[in-house]
Design a protein around this motif. Structure first.
Motif, PDB file in Angstrom:
ATOM      1  N   ALA A  73       0.824  -1.218   0.000  1.00 20.70           N
ATOM      2  CA  ALA A  73       0.000   0.000   0.000  1.00 20.70           C
ATOM      3  C   ALA A  73       0.857   1.268   0.000  1.00 20.70           C
ATOM      4  O   ALA A  73       0.374   2.349  -0.322  1.00 20.70           O
ATOM      5  CB  ALA A  73      -0.954   0.014   1.193  1.00 20.70           C
ATOM      6  N   GLY A  74       2.103   1.132   0.388  1.00 26.26           N
ATOM      7  CA  GLY A  74       3.013   2.263   0.233  1.00 26.26           C
ATOM      8  C   GLY A  74       3.138   3.180   1.419  1.00 26.26           C
ATOM      9  O   GLY A  74       3.890   4.138   1.382  1.00 26.26           O
ATOM     10  N   TYR A  75       2.419   2.917   2.500  1.00 30.10           N
ATOM     11  CA  TYR A  75       2.603   3.758   3.694  1.00 30.10           C
ATOM     12  C   TYR A  75       3.607   3.099   4.643  1.00 30.10           C
ATOM     13  O   TYR A  75       3.851   1.886   4.558  1.00 30.10           O
ATOM     14  CB  TYR A  75       1.267   4.033   4.392  1.00 30.10           C
ATOM     15  CG  TYR A  75       0.558   2.812   4.931  1.00 30.10           C
ATOM     16  CD1 TYR A  75       0.846   2.316   6.199  1.00 30.10           C
ATOM     17  CD2 TYR A  75      -0.417   2.149   4.182  1.00 30.10           C
ATOM     18  CE1 TYR A  75       0.201   1.198   6.706  1.00 30.10           C
ATOM     19  CE2 TYR A  75      -1.072   1.033   4.677  1.00 30.10           C
ATOM     20  CZ  TYR A  75      -0.749   0.575   5.930  1.00 30.10           C
ATOM     21  OH  TYR A  75      -1.379  -0.546   6.429  1.00 30.10           O
ATOM     22  N   TYR A  76       4.156   3.883   5.528  1.00 28.59           N
ATOM     23  CA  TYR A  76       5.129   3.357   6.481  1.00 28.59           C
ATOM     24  C   TYR A  76       4.496   2.252   7.335  1.00 28.59           C
ATOM     25  O   TYR A  76       3.430   2.454   7.922  1.00 28.59           O
ATOM     26  CB  TYR A  76       5.621   4.459   7.418  1.00 28.59           C
ATOM     27  CG  TYR A  76       6.512   5.485   6.763  1.00 28.59           C
ATOM     28  CD1 TYR A  76       7.361   5.138   5.715  1.00 28.59           C
ATOM     29  CD2 TYR A  76       6.525   6.799   7.216  1.00 28.59           C
ATOM     30  CE1 TYR A  76       8.194   6.071   5.127  1.00 28.59           C
ATOM     31  CE2 TYR A  76       7.359   7.751   6.639  1.00 28.59           C
ATOM     32  CZ  TYR A  76       8.195   7.376   5.590  1.00 28.59           C
ATOM     33  OH  TYR A  76       9.003   8.297   5.012  1.00 28.59           O
ATOM     34  N   GLY A  77       5.140   1.131   7.393  1.00 27.37           N
ATOM     35  CA  GLY A  77       4.644   0.039   8.231  1.00 27.37           C
ATOM     36  C   GLY A  77       3.589  -0.815   7.550  1.00 27.37           C
ATOM     37  O   GLY A  77       3.003  -1.693   8.178  1.00 27.37           O
ATOM     38  N   ALA A  78       3.346  -0.595   6.256  1.00 20.61           N
ATOM     39  CA  ALA A  78       2.279  -1.335   5.556  1.00 20.61           C
ATOM     40  C   ALA A  78       2.500  -2.843   5.614  1.00 20.61           C
ATOM     41  O   ALA A  78       1.540  -3.604   5.757  1.00 20.61           O
ATOM     42  CB  ALA A  78       2.171  -0.870   4.110  1.00 20.61           C
ATOM     43  N   GLU A  79       3.767  -3.261   5.540  1.00 21.25           N
ATOM     44  CA  GLU A  79       4.024  -4.710   5.554  1.00 21.25           C
ATOM     45  C   GLU A  79       3.605  -5.323   6.879  1.00 21.25           C
ATOM     46  O   GLU A  79       2.898  -6.323   6.922  1.00 21.25           O
ATOM     47  CB  GLU A  79       5.513  -4.971   5.322  1.00 21.25           C
ATOM     48  CG  GLU A  79       5.836  -5.219   3.870  1.00 21.25           C
ATOM     49  CD  GLU A  79       7.292  -5.599   3.668  1.00 21.25           C
ATOM     50  OE1 GLU A  79       7.777  -6.480   4.408  1.00 21.25           O
ATOM     51  OE2 GLU A  79       7.928  -4.991   2.788  1.00 21.25           O
ATOM     52  N   VAL A  80       4.027  -4.676   7.969  1.00 21.02           N
ATOM     53  CA  VAL A  80       3.694  -5.174   9.308  1.00 21.02           C
ATOM     54  C   VAL A  80       2.183  -5.098   9.540  1.00 21.02           C
ATOM     55  O   VAL A  80       1.544  -6.071   9.970  1.00 21.02           O
ATOM     56  CB  VAL A  80       4.442  -4.338  10.382  1.00 21.02           C
ATOM     57  CG1 VAL A  80       3.920  -4.663  11.784  1.00 21.02           C
ATOM     58  CG2 VAL A  80       5.937  -4.582  10.293  1.00 21.02           C
ATOM     59  N   ILE A  81       1.616  -3.937   9.244  1.00 19.43           N
ATOM     60  CA  ILE A  81       0.200  -3.728   9.539  1.00 19.43           C
ATOM     61  C   ILE A  81      -0.698  -4.627   8.688  1.00 19.43           C
ATOM     62  O   ILE A  81      -1.667  -5.201   9.187  1.00 19.43           O
ATOM     63  CB  ILE A  81      -0.145  -2.231   9.382  1.00 19.43           C
ATOM     64  CG1 ILE A  81       0.524  -1.439  10.521  1.00 19.43           C
ATOM     65  CG2 ILE A  81      -1.657  -2.000   9.380  1.00 19.43           C
ATOM     66  CD1 ILE A  81       0.468   0.072  10.379  1.00 19.43           C
ATOM     67  N   SER A  82      -0.349  -4.803   7.415  1.00 24.02           N
ATOM     68  CA  SER A  82      -1.195  -5.645   6.557  1.00 24.02           C
ATOM     69  C   SER A  82      -1.190  -7.092   7.053  1.00 24.02           C
ATOM     70  O   SER A  82      -2.210  -7.777   6.995  1.00 24.02           O
ATOM     71  CB  SER A  82      -0.743  -5.568   5.103  1.00 24.02           C
ATOM     72  OG  SER A  82       0.578  -6.072   4.977  1.00 24.02           O
ATOM     73  N   ARG A  83      -0.051  -7.553   7.557  1.00 28.63           N
ATOM     74  CA  ARG A  83       0.004  -8.930   8.072  1.00 28.63           C
ATOM     75  C   ARG A  83      -0.766  -9.051   9.393  1.00 28.63           C
ATOM     76  O   ARG A  83      -1.434 -10.031   9.643  1.00 28.63           O
ATOM     77  CB  ARG A  83       1.460  -9.368   8.260  1.00 28.63           C
ATOM     78  CG  ARG A  83       2.065  -9.960   6.982  1.00 28.63           C
ATOM     79  CD  ARG A  83       3.425 -10.575   7.218  1.00 28.63           C
ATOM     80  NE  ARG A  83       4.474  -9.564   7.309  1.00 28.63           N
ATOM     81  CZ  ARG A  83       5.258  -9.403   8.362  1.00 28.63           C
ATOM     82  NH1 ARG A  83       5.129 -10.184   9.413  1.00 28.63           N
ATOM     83  NH2 ARG A  83       6.183  -8.458   8.361  1.00 28.63           N
ATOM     84  N   GLN A  84      -0.662  -7.983  10.207  1.00 22.09           N
ATOM     85  CA  GLN A  84      -1.386  -8.007  11.492  1.00 22.09           C
ATOM     86  C   GLN A  84      -2.901  -7.984  11.295  1.00 22.09           C
ATOM     87  O   GLN A  84      -3.651  -8.511  12.117  1.00 22.09           O
ATOM     88  CB  GLN A  84      -0.978  -6.795  12.341  1.00 22.09           C
ATOM     89  CG  GLN A  84       0.412  -6.919  12.946  1.00 22.09           C
ATOM     90  CD  GLN A  84       0.707  -5.784  13.910  1.00 22.09           C
ATOM     91  OE1 GLN A  84       0.023  -4.767  13.936  1.00 22.09           O
ATOM     92  NE2 GLN A  84       1.749  -5.958  14.708  1.00 22.09           N
ATOM     93  N   LEU A  85      -3.334  -7.338  10.211  1.00 22.21           N
ATOM     94  CA  LEU A  85      -4.778  -7.208   9.965  1.00 22.21           C
ATOM     95  C   LEU A  85      -5.436  -8.566   9.705  1.00 22.21           C
ATOM     96  O   LEU A  85      -6.636  -8.722   9.893  1.00 22.21           O
ATOM     97  CB  LEU A  85      -5.031  -6.275   8.772  1.00 22.21           C
ATOM     98  CG  LEU A  85      -4.956  -4.766   9.056  1.00 22.21           C
ATOM     99  CD1 LEU A  85      -4.896  -3.965   7.763  1.00 22.21           C
ATOM    100  CD2 LEU A  85      -6.145  -4.317   9.912  1.00 22.21           C
ATOM    101  N   VAL A  86      -4.629  -9.539   9.269  1.00 21.93           N
ATOM    102  CA  VAL A  86      -5.171 -10.876   9.001  1.00 21.93           C
ATOM    103  C   VAL A  86      -4.839 -11.781  10.191  1.00 21.93           C
ATOM    104  O   VAL A  86      -3.676 -11.938  10.552  1.00 21.93           O
ATOM    105  CB  VAL A  86      -4.562 -11.456   7.701  1.00 21.93           C
ATOM    106  CG1 VAL A  86      -5.179 -12.815   7.392  1.00 21.93           C
ATOM    107  CG2 VAL A  86      -4.760 -10.487   6.541  1.00 21.93           C
ATOM    108  N   PRO A  87      -5.869 -12.370  10.817  1.00 23.41           N
ATOM    109  CA  PRO A  87      -5.614 -13.237  11.984  1.00 23.41           C
ATOM    110  C   PRO A  87      -4.774 -14.453  11.607  1.00 23.41           C
ATOM    111  O   PRO A  87      -4.761 -14.868  10.441  1.00 23.41           O
ATOM    112  CB  PRO A  87      -7.015 -13.697  12.414  1.00 23.41           C
ATOM    113  CG  PRO A  87      -7.990 -12.878  11.654  1.00 23.41           C
ATOM    114  CD  PRO A  87      -7.294 -12.283  10.479  1.00 23.41           C
TER     115      PRO A  87
END
Lengths: 174, 476
Positions: free
Chosen positions: B366-380
């Protein structure tokens, strides 16, 4: 009742007699009237805003928090009472008073043993706001204590009413 | 202190009754001077105020209470700034405390904190939130820039709509620098409100990030500029069920506030007691869970607008309210306070703010800071994602109120599973409410836990937030 408490509070800065001698005309004053024998209780205050009344024989006392502290706390909604029978040193946390905005520990003003606690505060914590320095039935006192030699010695480190008033006046300037 | 607005809802487009540029561009020389001196004086005094908070009480008693922490509230009063409403606060008998580098009212003599809280839910209250930082980002690259530092979808945010967002750390950790409300006020103009306690940290963050953005050759056609054009403005919040009627009364134009929904904003004019008028930017929302508005006002007219609102409602319908009521109201509404419920090491997903990441920005690229971490956290984990190991939850605690720092443990003398980050006796519910972080798995509503208050375990149960139903004005 509340309005009388307010009047007392308003009069407080000029009050030169110990509060314990002031007749607090209360709704249920039948049990605590001005006819009660005047106690020769000695009232002292801590820098942490507790008060202690010591009996004339220096054996027993009553503990509470000062009117200044009660006012600063705001509406008291919960009082954690001390544990009956517990022996504590001066300065030990023995309970707590909580309002919406903050929590304050109640510390033992002197070394003592808790002999009774004011159960009224469990049901009506706001009594602390109305009559925080009333040590009679229906008052906002916290606990009754027995005091030994050390406790009497600790008393010397505390302030009398005049010194406490001066102390709170300088605290308010901060 | 922060307020939260949800993503803008639906609703008819607004007809601007005055040009936003006119509202935003109006600044006298005296404003600039005031603003500059303010920034100078506060930037040094608030260097470490990210954990600044008020939990006011008599200092010596407070120091003795182990569960109560002092933030920067010990800042010497000489270094504190004043909001444009400072004199008004004193005139209304405010008890002032240091907060976020400012002298702020914690309560007023007319009402106790509990009474003020209830008054806000039943009538309305005005809060001075001028200590918060009002920023403006302009330029062809403004939206793209903000989409790099936040997970929000600003390309698709209509003019005069607001969104709650988080500034994220550039290191990609997903940690929150600050929470913020972003409003598009013109094409390419974004009004960004951040916390007072984070002023110095945010200033440095924005300076670095703007410079980094503009330095990048690929952004040659997408420059962004940070403007301090809004920084000297006052900000007040009118909150509670009577707010709409009171605000309508002081507006010069017949604006139908009934069509201004939660998360929307518009410029308007307020009729002042002296007969003149004043430009304001009105946003529907706030930090109490009630219907209400926030008004951004030129600094030198903020007190006059506040008086106009107080006059319009009268003391039976509107009162000034301080930080005390603001804190208990936002807690009942389940809203976070940065430095307590959010910090640099907490991600939006852990904080239960996953909803601020729109669908379009949920991927790792998505291109925002932390997108990799946050996108993975969003999925249980159960669905193949990383999930989170701890989560923000609401608690109802029996007996003693749990405050910040109280340990949360498994029931019956079990292991530590988390910590309380905010708590107080709820004036509306008559129960002790708290929010805190617990281990994943212990976060479900109905889970029984212990909370340690003064060393003793108290029974508590995880509940859904908000604790008190919110009454945002979202239209039919």
């Amino acid at each position: 009742m509340a309005s009388i408490a307010r009047c007392l509070r308003a009069a407080r800065p000029a009050l030169k007699v110990p509060v314990s001698r002031v007749c607090s005309a209360r709704a249920f004053s039948a049990t605590t009237t001005c006819n009660d024998p005047p106690t020769d209780a000695l009232r002292k205050y801590t820098k942490e805003h507790e008060w202690i009344d010591l009996s004339a024989d220096l054996k027993t006392g009553v503990i509470g928090i000062s009117e200044y502290a009660a006012k600063a706390l705001g509406d008291v909604v919960f009082v954690e009472l001390p544990e009956e029978g517990k022996r504590v040193q001066a300065g030990d946390a023995i309970g707590a008073v909580e309002s919406v905005k903050s929590a304050a520990d109640i510390n033992a003003p002197v070394s003592c043993k808790i002999t009774a606690v004011n159960m009224l505060l469990e049901e009506k914590p706001a009594t602390i706001n109305q009559v925080p320095e009333d040590d009679s039935h229906g008052g906002g006192w916290i606990a009754k204590v027995s005091v030994d030699e050390q406790g009497v010695k600790d008393l010397d480190k505390l302030m009398d009413e005049k010194a406490y008033e001066e102390f709170t006046a300088t605290e308010e300037e901060h | 202190m922060r307020r939260a607005l949800a993503l803008a809802g639906r609703g008819p487009a607004h007809t601007a009754t005055s040009s936003p540029a006119a509202v935003l561009a109006r600044r006298s020389v005296s404003h600039i001077t005031a603003s500059n001196s303010q920034l100078t004086s506060t930037s040094t005094s608030t260097a470490k105020t990210t954990t600044a908070h008020f939990r006011p009480f008599i200092p010596s008693r407070r120091a003795a209470a182990p569960q109560v922490r002092h933030g920067s509230s010990s800042t010497p009063s000489e270094s504190l700034s004043k909001t444009p409403l400072y004199d008004l606060h004193l005139a209304y008998g405010a008890k002032m405390v240091p907060f976020g580098g400012f002298h702020m009212p914690v309560q007023y003599e007319s009402l106790s904190v509990g009474q003020s809280h209830t008054f806000t839910r039943e009538h309305s209250s005005i809060f001075d939130v001028s200590h918060m930082v009002q920023r403006l980002f302009k330029g062809p690259g403004a939206a793209a820039f903000l989409q790099r530092i936040t997970p929000s979808d600003l390309d698709n945010l209509p003019v005069f709509r607001s969104t709650l967002s988080t500034l994220l750390h550039a290191n990609g950790s997903g940690g929150i620098v600050d929470d913020t409300i972003i409003t598009r006020v013109l094409d390419g103009w974004f009004y960004v409100v951040t916390n007072a306690g984070c002023r110095a940290k945010d200033d440095a963050y924005f300076d670095t990030e703007v410079a980094k953005w503009n330095r990048d050759p690929s952004h040659a056609a997408l420059p962004v500029e940070q403007s301090d054009q809004m920084s000297s403005r006052g900000l007040i919040a009118l909150q509670g069920p009577d707010s709409q009627a009171i605000l309508s009364f002081v507006l010069t134009e017949p604006i139908d506030l009934a069509t201004l929904y939660f998360g929307h904003c518009l410029p308007a004019h307020v009729r002042l007691p002296a007969g003149d008028t004043c430009d304001v930017l009105i946003s529907r929302g706030g930090y109490t869970g009630e219907d209400g508005f926030e008004l951004s006002i030129p600094g030198d007219q903020a007190a006059a607008v506040t008086r106009a609102l107080l006059d319009a409602g009268g003391p039976a319908r509107v009162q000034l309210a301080g930080l005390g009521a603001r804190d208990s109201l936002r807690l009942e509404a389940g809203m976070c306070l940065y430095g307590h419920d959010l910090d640099d090491a907490t991600t939006p997903v852990e904080a239960g703010l996953g909803w601020i990441v729109p669908k379009a920005r949920r991927g790792p690229d998505a291109g925002y800071y932390g997108a990799e971490v946050i996108s993975r956290q969003l999925v249980p984990i159960s669905k193949g994602g990383a999930g989170v190991t701890r989560r923000r939850v609401g608690l109802v605690v029996e007996g003693a109120p749990a405050r910040e720092g109280a340990e949360i443990a498994a029931p019956g003398g079990g292991d530590k599973i988390g910590v309380v980050t905010s708590g107080c006796p709820s004036p509306t519910l008559g129960k002790n409410i708290a929010m805190g972080y617990v281990k994943e798995g212990m976060h479900k509503a109905g889970t029984e836990v212990d909370v340690l208050v003064r060393g003793r375990p108290r029974k508590a149960v995880v509940v859904k937030m908000p604790f008190v139903e919110t009454k945002y004005y979202k239209g039919a």
